[in-house]
Design an enzyme around this catalytic site. Structure first.
Site, mmCIF file in Angstrom:
data_model
loop_
_atom_site.group_PDB
_atom_site.id
_atom_site.type_symbol
_atom_site.label_atom_id
_atom_site.label_comp_id
_atom_site.label_asym_id
_atom_site.label_seq_id
_atom_site.Cartn_x
_atom_site.Cartn_y
_atom_site.Cartn_z
ATOM 1 N N SER A 91 -65.771 12.792 28.961
ATOM 2 C CA SER A 91 -65.891 12.180 27.643
ATOM 3 C C SER A 91 -65.521 13.212 26.569
ATOM 4 O O SER A 91 -64.430 13.760 26.585
ATOM 5 C CB SER A 91 -67.316 11.635 27.492
ATOM 6 N N HIS A 116 -62.263 8.569 28.696
ATOM 7 C CA HIS A 116 -62.530 7.153 28.431
ATOM 8 C C HIS A 116 -62.537 6.932 26.928
ATOM 9 O O HIS A 116 -62.466 7.866 26.151
ATOM 10 C CB HIS A 116 -63.827 6.680 29.092
#
Length: 191
Positions: A91, A116
């Protein structure tokens, strides 16, 4: 070992690491962890401007705003920063791994990288207008993150947007092939 001795040993270790011009970021990205990293980075920058710094990342990600605070500070420094992922850069941790200039982004062989799109945690309540504001803001954040991955990888926008549609996990070799890394690091002597 008594608490006082543990703290003294921790201080000795931290000083030795800073003396080697290394900053370890081994925690979630929060306002506090970002502030701690920024202080260490600027300590090194102000102590010996222009001298290389190694930023070692092992983070599950976290706050986008806190992560971009670290990103912006690194970009403002005259010292060249090399990023080394060891363990996990997921992330916002993966975004932090890209704050180094091309040619200076590495991972250790068994590291994993996960990219993501941003998300909002917890229940969201409020008026429709407020929810619309939040939706527009997260889409702006998504664009910023896509732009970082675009610049780092050279991949087409469609490839990046598809890749971050869901969690995309990569080994160090896969991340290198995707363009997120410049190399696999087997020894700090190789830097």
């Amino acid at each position: 070992m008594p608490d006082g001795e543990v703290n003294k040993l921790r201080d000795v270790i931290d000083k030795k690491i800073l003396d080697a011009r290394r900053v370890f970021f081994s925690e979630p990205v929060t306002d506090k962890s970002a502030a701690d990293a920024i202080k260490k980075l600027w300590y090194l920058e102000l102590s010996h401007p222009g001298q290389p710094i190694v930023f070692v990342i092992n983070s599950p990600g976290g706050s986008v705003d806190a992560g971009f605070a670290v990103w912006d500070q690194i970009k403002m420094m005259t010292s060249p920063v090399t990023t080394v992922v060891t363990g996990l850069a997921a992330s916002m941790g993966s975004v932090l791994s890209l704050c180094a200039a091309p040619g200076r982004r590495f991972a250790t062989p068994h590291s994993r990288i996960m990219i993501h799109q941003p998300s909002i945690g917890g229940p969201i309540t409020g008026q429709a207008t407020d929810l619309d504001i939040h939706a527009r803001e997260i889409l702006k954040t998504k664009k910023r993150i896509v732009d970082v991955y675009l610049e780092a990888t050279g991949q087409p926008r469609e490839v990046i947007e598809k890749a971050i549609d869901r969690d995309m996990w990569m080994t160090a070799d896969e991340a290198k092939d995707f363009g997120l890394l410049d190399g696999i690091l087997f020894s700090f002597d190789d830097l």
